[in-house]
Design an enzyme around this catalytic site. Structure first.
Site, PDB file in Angstrom:
ATOM      1  N   GLY A  70      60.958  19.151  22.142  1.00  0.00           N
ATOM      2  CA  GLY A  70      60.276  18.686  23.379  1.00  0.00           C
ATOM      3  C   GLY A  70      60.044  20.102  24.068  1.00  0.00           C
ATOM      4  N   GLU A  71      60.663  20.358  25.144  1.00  0.00           N
ATOM      5  CA  GLU A  71      60.271  21.290  26.018  1.00  0.00           C
ATOM      6  C   GLU A  71      61.637  21.781  26.536  1.00  0.00           C
ATOM      7  OE1 GLU A  71      57.547  23.427  26.426  1.00  0.00           O
ATOM      8  OE2 GLU A  71      59.368  24.666  27.517  1.00  0.00           O
ATOM      9  N   SER A  72      62.256  22.860  25.944  1.00  0.00           N
ATOM     10  CA  SER A  72      63.594  23.296  26.469  1.00  0.00           C
ATOM     11  C   SER A  72      63.856  23.137  27.839  1.00  0.00           C
ATOM     12  CB  SER A  72      64.039  24.239  25.834  1.00  0.00           C
ATOM     13  OG  SER A  72      63.028  25.443  25.868  1.00  0.00           O
ATOM     14  N   CYS A 103      63.986  22.315  17.127  1.00  0.00           N
ATOM     15  CA  CYS A 103      63.235  23.101  18.039  1.00  0.00           C
ATOM     16  C   CYS A 103      63.649  23.363  19.186  1.00  0.00           C
ATOM     17  CB  CYS A 103      61.894  22.154  17.942  1.00  0.00           C
ATOM     18  SG  CYS A 103      60.277  23.099  18.131  1.00  0.00           S
ATOM     19  N   ARG A 135      61.812  32.217  21.683  1.00  0.00           N
ATOM     20  CA  ARG A 135      61.216  31.035  21.815  1.00  0.00           C
ATOM     21  C   ARG A 135      59.947  31.275  21.437  1.00  0.00           C
ATOM     22  NH1 ARG A 135      60.295  29.398  27.582  1.00  0.00           N
ATOM     23  NH2 ARG A 135      59.428  27.336  27.434  1.00  0.00           N
ATOM     24  N   ILE A 168      56.299  23.248  15.636  1.00  0.00           N
ATOM     25  CA  ILE A 168      55.300  22.872  16.630  1.00  0.00           C
ATOM     26  C   ILE A 168      55.819  23.875  18.039  1.00  0.00           C
ATOM     27  CG2 ILE A 168      54.444  20.915  18.199  1.00  0.00           C
ATOM     28  CD1 ILE A 168      55.105  19.143  16.125  1.00  0.00           C
ATOM     29  N   ARG A 169      54.920  24.824  18.214  1.00  0.00           N
ATOM     30  CA  ARG A 169      55.285  25.896  19.135  1.00  0.00           C
ATOM     31  C   ARG A 169      56.909  26.363  19.020  1.00  0.00           C
ATOM     32  NH1 ARG A 169      55.409  25.702  24.771  1.00  0.00           N
ATOM     33  NH2 ARG A 169      55.708  23.398  24.786  1.00  0.00           N
ATOM     34  N   HIS A 219      60.414  20.063  12.570  1.00  0.00           N
ATOM     35  CA  HIS A 219      60.883  18.743  12.874  1.00  0.00           C
ATOM     36  C   HIS A 219      61.096  17.805  11.591  1.00  0.00           C
ATOM     37  CE1 HIS A 219      59.808  18.977  17.208  1.00  0.00           C
ATOM     38  NE2 HIS A 219      59.050  20.201  16.737  1.00  0.00           N
ATOM     39  N   GLU A 221      62.168  14.809  11.856  1.00  0.00           N
ATOM     40  CA  GLU A 221      62.051  13.610  12.177  1.00  0.00           C
ATOM     41  C   GLU A 221      60.422  13.032  12.301  1.00  0.00           C
ATOM     42  OE1 GLU A 221      62.378  15.917  14.068  1.00  0.00           O
ATOM     43  OE2 GLU A 221      61.419  15.687  16.169  1.00  0.00           O
TER      44      GLU A 221
END
Ligand code: GLN
Length: 279
Positions: A70-72, A103, A135, A168-169, A219, A221
């Site tokens: 997601g976004e840490s 991630c 990151r 993903i990023r 990822h 998942e």
């Protein structure tokens, strides 16, 4: 007589289903933000019982916890606002439970983050894995990609030397401490080296394990490959269910009402926003 036989059989069936449920390992998935639904469905497919974790009491009884992608920074902000950091630290601290970060989750579990890549002013991490993480190493959202990487998944029975990986990023691990096992690397092609202006970097680490802690910068998942989730289930099986010593009070969801509820869009003629703020 027939009826009672039927009843007995049904009861027996129900009981055996229930006891199966009890025997299922409970894996918490931090469900504040990011790809938690995908992880839950993978855990179900592996025969485990996923639990969406949004507060400290939901963590109780879990033997493992997944921190999704997601976004840490966002995830840390929400965890702070919902008062979850202490419970997460307690869950992780004694080394009696398994934790896996994918991630953004990997960033969360890293002991150190390359400063120039962290959020300005620093970002709060749980830590635990002795690695230095960079990151957004692979660039921004449009630089996201999918590829095959060499890997070694402990305890896998098949001929597991490769896996499909979605970045993903994604972050990368630049340095690992001595107790950290490297489970996968990404080798930069010449093209990638040029694109990233990193001619002297051959490879970066993208999956690690340190005792009960697992981290992947890609990822699993989002693929149909169950092997990483199966590994995590094996790691969790050896762990104790979590019972908090500072048993947190069960807080009502009402306490977490958003400060601002966005009105439905589109807004045509009525000035909903103006009314809301009394302008
Ligand atoms: N770059 C994101 C972060 O810093 C992680 C992206 C992801 O989880 N897919 O949190």
């Amino acid at each position: 007589i027939n009826m009672s036989t039927t009843t007995t059989t049904t009861t027996k069936d129900n009981n055996s289903n229930n006891s199966n449920d009890i025997n299922q390992i409970k894996i918490g998935v931090l469900a504040l933000q990011g790809s938690f639904r995908e992880h839950c469905s993978m855990i179900k497919r592996c025969g485990g019982c996923p639990i969406e974790v949004r507060n400290a009491s939901q963590l109780e009884q879990c033997q493992g916890l997944i921190i999704p992608g997601g976004e840490s920074t966002t995830m840390a902000n929400i965890a702070r606002r919902w008062n979850l950091f202490d419970a997460l630290r307690e869950f992780e601290d004694k080394g009696e439970r398994a934790v896996w970060g994918t991630c953004a989750g990997l960033i969360f579990l890293a002991d150190r983050i390359e400063e120039s890549t962290a959020k300005q002013g620093g970002q709060e991490l749980l830590g635990g894995i002795d690695v230095d993480v960079s990151r957004n190493f692979f660039g921004s959202q449009i630089d996201s990609f999918e590829t095959e990487i060499p890997c070694s998944i402990p305890g896998s029975t098949e001929n597991d030397t490769k896996c499909r990986a979605l970045f993903i990023r994604a972050p990368a691990i630049k340095k690992v401490g001595k107790d950290v096992e490297v489970l996968a690397r990404y080798f930069l092609s010449n093209e990638k080296k040029k694109e990233m202006n990193l001619m002297d970097v051959e490879s970066v680490v993208v999956a690690v394990k340190q005792k009960n802690l697992l981290a992947t910068s890609f990822h699993p998942e989002l693929t149909s490959d169950l092997r990483w989730h199966e590994l995590f289930m094996r790691m969790s099986k050896e762990c104790k269910p979590f019972v908090s010593e500072n048993r947190p009070e069960v807080r009502s969801q009402d306490e977490f009402k958003p400060l601002y509820v966005h009105p439905d869009l589109p807004i045509f003629k009525d000035n909903v926003l103006a009314k809301r703020f009394g302008e």
